[in-house]
Design a protein around this motif. Structure first.
Motif, PDB file in Angstrom:
ATOM      1  N   GLY B  85       0.873  -1.109   0.068  1.00 65.36           N
ATOM      2  CA  GLY B  85       0.113  -0.078   0.125  1.00 65.36           C
ATOM      3  C   GLY B  85       0.751   1.275   0.069  1.00 65.36           C
ATOM      4  N   ASN B  86       2.237   1.132  -0.099  1.00 65.06           N
ATOM      5  CA  ASN B  86       2.831   2.218  -0.362  1.00 65.06           C
ATOM      6  C   ASN B  86       3.512   2.344  -1.714  1.00 65.06           C
ATOM      7  N   LEU B  87       2.947   3.298  -2.128  1.00 60.72           N
ATOM      8  CA  LEU B  87       3.077   3.460  -3.779  1.00 60.72           C
ATOM      9  C   LEU B  87       4.638   3.893  -4.048  1.00 60.72           C
ATOM     10  N   HIS B  88       5.597   4.117  -3.105  1.00 54.10           N
ATOM     11  CA  HIS B  88       6.702   4.673  -3.402  1.00 54.10           C
ATOM     12  C   HIS B  88       7.495   3.292  -3.914  1.00 54.10           C
ATOM     13  N   PHE B 124      15.751  10.010  -3.964  1.00 56.13           N
ATOM     14  CA  PHE B 124      14.632  10.816  -3.434  1.00 56.13           C
ATOM     15  C   PHE B 124      14.253  10.855  -2.065  1.00 56.13           C
ATOM     16  N   HIS B 125      13.886   9.416  -1.886  1.00 52.41           N
ATOM     17  CA  HIS B 125      13.078   8.855  -0.696  1.00 52.41           C
ATOM     18  C   HIS B 125      13.929   8.039   0.331  1.00 52.41           C
ATOM     19  N   ALA B 126      15.277   7.883   0.074  1.00 48.31           N
ATOM     20  CA  ALA B 126      16.491   7.089   0.620  1.00 48.31           C
ATOM     21  C   ALA B 126      16.606   7.890   2.088  1.00 48.31           C
ATOM     22  N   ALA B 127      17.273   7.249   2.893  1.00 49.78           N
ATOM     23  CA  ALA B 127      17.721   7.751   4.236  1.00 49.78           C
ATOM     24  C   ALA B 127      18.659   8.786   4.224  1.00 49.78           C
ATOM     25  N   GLU B 128      18.589   9.573   5.231  1.00 50.99           N
ATOM     26  CA  GLU B 128      19.657  10.583   5.476  1.00 50.99           C
ATOM     27  C   GLU B 128      20.903   9.969   5.934  1.00 50.99           C
ATOM     28  N   ARG B 195      21.585  12.005  -3.459  1.00 48.82           N
ATOM     29  CA  ARG B 195      20.763  13.304  -2.957  1.00 48.82           C
ATOM     30  C   ARG B 195      21.634  13.828  -2.029  1.00 48.82           C
ATOM     31  N   ALA B 197      21.176  16.706   0.797  1.00 43.20           N
ATOM     32  CA  ALA B 197      20.006  17.358   1.491  1.00 43.20           C
ATOM     33  C   ALA B 197      18.878  16.962   0.824  1.00 43.20           C
ATOM     34  N   THR B 198      17.948  17.741   0.038  1.00 41.17           N
ATOM     35  CA  THR B 198      16.819  17.227  -0.551  1.00 41.17           C
ATOM     36  C   THR B 198      16.906  17.084  -1.820  1.00 41.17           C
ATOM     37  N   GLU B 265      16.597  -0.334   2.427  1.00 36.20           N
ATOM     38  CA  GLU B 265      15.854  -0.609   1.460  1.00 36.20           C
ATOM     39  C   GLU B 265      16.637  -0.533   0.036  1.00 36.20           C
TER      40      GLU B 265
END
Lengths: 291, 267
Positions: B85-88, B124-128, B195, B197-198, B265
């Motif tokens: 249910g996580n579209l990422h 874009f969604h990876a951990a810091e 990435r 920062a953002t 991930e």
């Protein structure tokens, strides 16, 4: 010393009965820099299921400015599959980090056999489905250690097996599981129109004490030779008929935190803020009457 | 099997396999035929998932046209429906799917462009992660460096292609109208997607840098990685490259033991 409230006080205070808007990515920077006069914000939980990056960075800043509600679209509460613990874990992590005032999802299912359909699919309103949904919400609330809110969906078909009116089903779910109700007035209008049900009767069948939050949005109309089907696209302003139904809802329930949702063809933030201001006027009138 | 499960299985089949079959009897007859009611849901599902793919693969969409993208997306969604249910997570298999989709066989570069866009999405969604702690590295005796395993930033993704996919990607950004023809034989790309920062950036790498980072990413020690890279390119300066990737926060950590990526991930 920081003037920001400590996390504990943040979490303890409820969202006031004011109007808020759904925050989407295109409005992050504008919301944070202009701080529009809205009561609170709501986001789709799953959009923040990533490990890092821009979504979480901006939500952190927005959260420092406004009370927050986390609204889920992918928990698949009514599914007959096992509960998705990975999904619940990610939600729990988000709750721990952002301390939302509300956590909600829908009276629907969206997956079976491990396949997800990314839509809010209708349940047959049967005793079997009722027992199943109650047991699932129990498990979710136990896991998260808090109340969740369940929203009535827009539906485009009814099952032959359905024997319980939706309003009664939803009320019974809340009664038995102890969850709150997120009443989507637009969804009531859409479903009532699609199925020839009396929308006002639906609203008044919901016990006021169970309703924690209200949603408002716009829909689109699909025209067919046999007639129209209203589709809950969150792509337009709230129509007059839904504003009128909202007034009825507020006079029945009393003032409740009310959210303007817009997810497709998203307009300028100012348009959402303006819609929220309309809801705020209706809430204000109700507060005056209540006083 | 429960009546509720039967309804859900029938519903999913009716949406993804276009088979209404017995399920039509579960729908209450109303103003419309059962198929019309179901079609609303089928449209919602296919449209929302197609939009999700378009959001991740805008360059692929521009390369093949919106109409064809919708056609390919439809086939992909039915073969590879989302599994969460996580579209990422949705779209990880799209590049491989395009590689086997007969209608785009002539666009040989298309799967690699899709891989680049998926890498961008993951980054874009990876951990810091903070930059490498030089004090921690300073505490290691230099003679022990050879046994260290260097770790890349969680957002770092390495892409190699025989086609100039960076040039293709750049020429097909929304605000770019680059009418110049791209010579597919101009040579391929070694790319780092990462990435800061953002902001996700795509950086061209030399073959040596690509190989070194790829070997780090595979968990090789510095001496193993250096030996392999220098066997292919004797003039490559591993020390200088390592210092540069530490300074730019491509390499962010190290350990003597292999890293456990179990909770990460990773593709």
């Amino acid at each position: 010393m920081s003037l920001a409230p400590t996390p504990k006080t943040r979490a303890a205070s409820a969202i006031p009965a004011t109007a808020g808007v759904g925050l989407r990515a295109q409005h992050y920077k504008e919301l944070i820099s202009t701080r529009p006069n809205i009561g609170w914000i709501e986001v789709h939980s799953e959009n923040y299921f990533g490990e890092g990056g821009a979504p979480l960075y901006y939500l952190e800043q927005a959260r420092a400015l406004y009370p927050l509600s986390l609204h889920g679209v992918g928990m698949s509460i009514g599914s007959t599959d096992e509960l998705n613990l990975d999904h619940l874990n990610k939600l729990a992590r988000l709750i721990a980090r952002f301390e939302p005032h509300f956590v909600s999802d829908h009276l629907c299912w969206s997956s079976v056999g491990g396949d997800y359909l990314n839509d809010l699919l209708p349940l047959p309103y049967t005793p079997e489905a009722l027992a199943h949904v109650v047991q699932r919400i129990d498990a979710i609330q136990d896991y998260l250690g808090r109340e969740i809110l369940i929203e009535n969906p827009s539906t485009y078909l009814q099952f032959l097996d359905s024997e319980i009116p939706e309003a009664e089903f939803l009320t019974e779910v809340a009664k038995r599981s102890g969850c709150g109700i997120l009443l989507d007035v637009n969804n009531v209008y859409v479903s009532a129109t699609n199925h020839g049900i009396d929308a006002e009767q639906y609203l008044t069948a919901i016990p006021a004490t169970m309703v924690r939050e209200i949603h408002l949005a716009g829909f689109t109309v699909n025209r067919y030779p046999e007639g129209d089907i209203l589709i809950d696209t969150h792509s337009a302003p709230v129509v007059d008929a839904v504003w009128s139904l909202y007034r009825t809802a507020i006079s029945h329930l009393g003032p409740r935190p009310t959210l303007i949702e817009w997810d497709t063809d998203i307009p300028a933030l100012a348009v959402l803020v303006e819609e929220a201001a309309k809801a705020q006027i209706i809430l204000g009138e109700a507060s005056v009457r209540a006083a | 099997m429960s009546a509720l499960r039967d309804i859900q299985l029938g519903f999913a089949r009716a949406v993804y396999a276009d088979q209404l079959g017995e399920f039509s009897h579960a729908i209450r007859p109303g103003r419309f035929p059962a198929e019309r009611h179901l079609q609303v849901y089928r449209n919602n599902v296919m449209l929302s998932l197609t939009e999700a793919l378009k959001a991740v693969f805008p360059v692929v969409e521009r390369l093949v046209s919106a109409g064809f993208f919708g056609y390919a997306a439809d086939a992909f969604i039915r073969q590879h429906p989302p599994r969460s249910g996580n579209l990422h997570d949705f779209g990880a298999a799209f590049a491989d799917f395009l590689g086997e989709f007969p209608e785009v066989a002539t666009l040989a570069y298309l799967p690699d462009v899709a891989r680049l866009e998926w890498a961008w999405h993951e980054a874009f969604h990876a951990a810091e992660h903070a930059a490498l702690d030089l004090a921690k590295l300073g505490a290691i005796a230099p003679q022990a460096y050879d046994g260290l395993r260097f770790r890349l930033h969680p957002s770092a993704r390495l892409i190699a292609s025989p086609y100039p996919i960076l040039r293709i990607w750049q020429a097909n950004q929304p605000d770019v109208h680059d009418g110049q023809a791209i010579d597919l034989d101009q040579g391929g790309d070694y790319l780092l997607v990462i990435r800061h920062a953002t902001d996700v950036v795509i950086e061209p790498l030399t073959r040596g840098d690509y190989d070194l980072l790829a070997r780090f990413d595979a968990g090789e020690t510095l001496s193993q990685a250096a030996a392999e890279v220098m066997a292919a390119q004797p003039e490559f300066d591993v020390g200088a490259a390592l210092r540069q990737h530490v300074a730019r926060a491509t390499v962010v950590d190290f350990a003597r033991e292999p890293f456990n990526y179990a909770n990460q991930e990773r593709p």
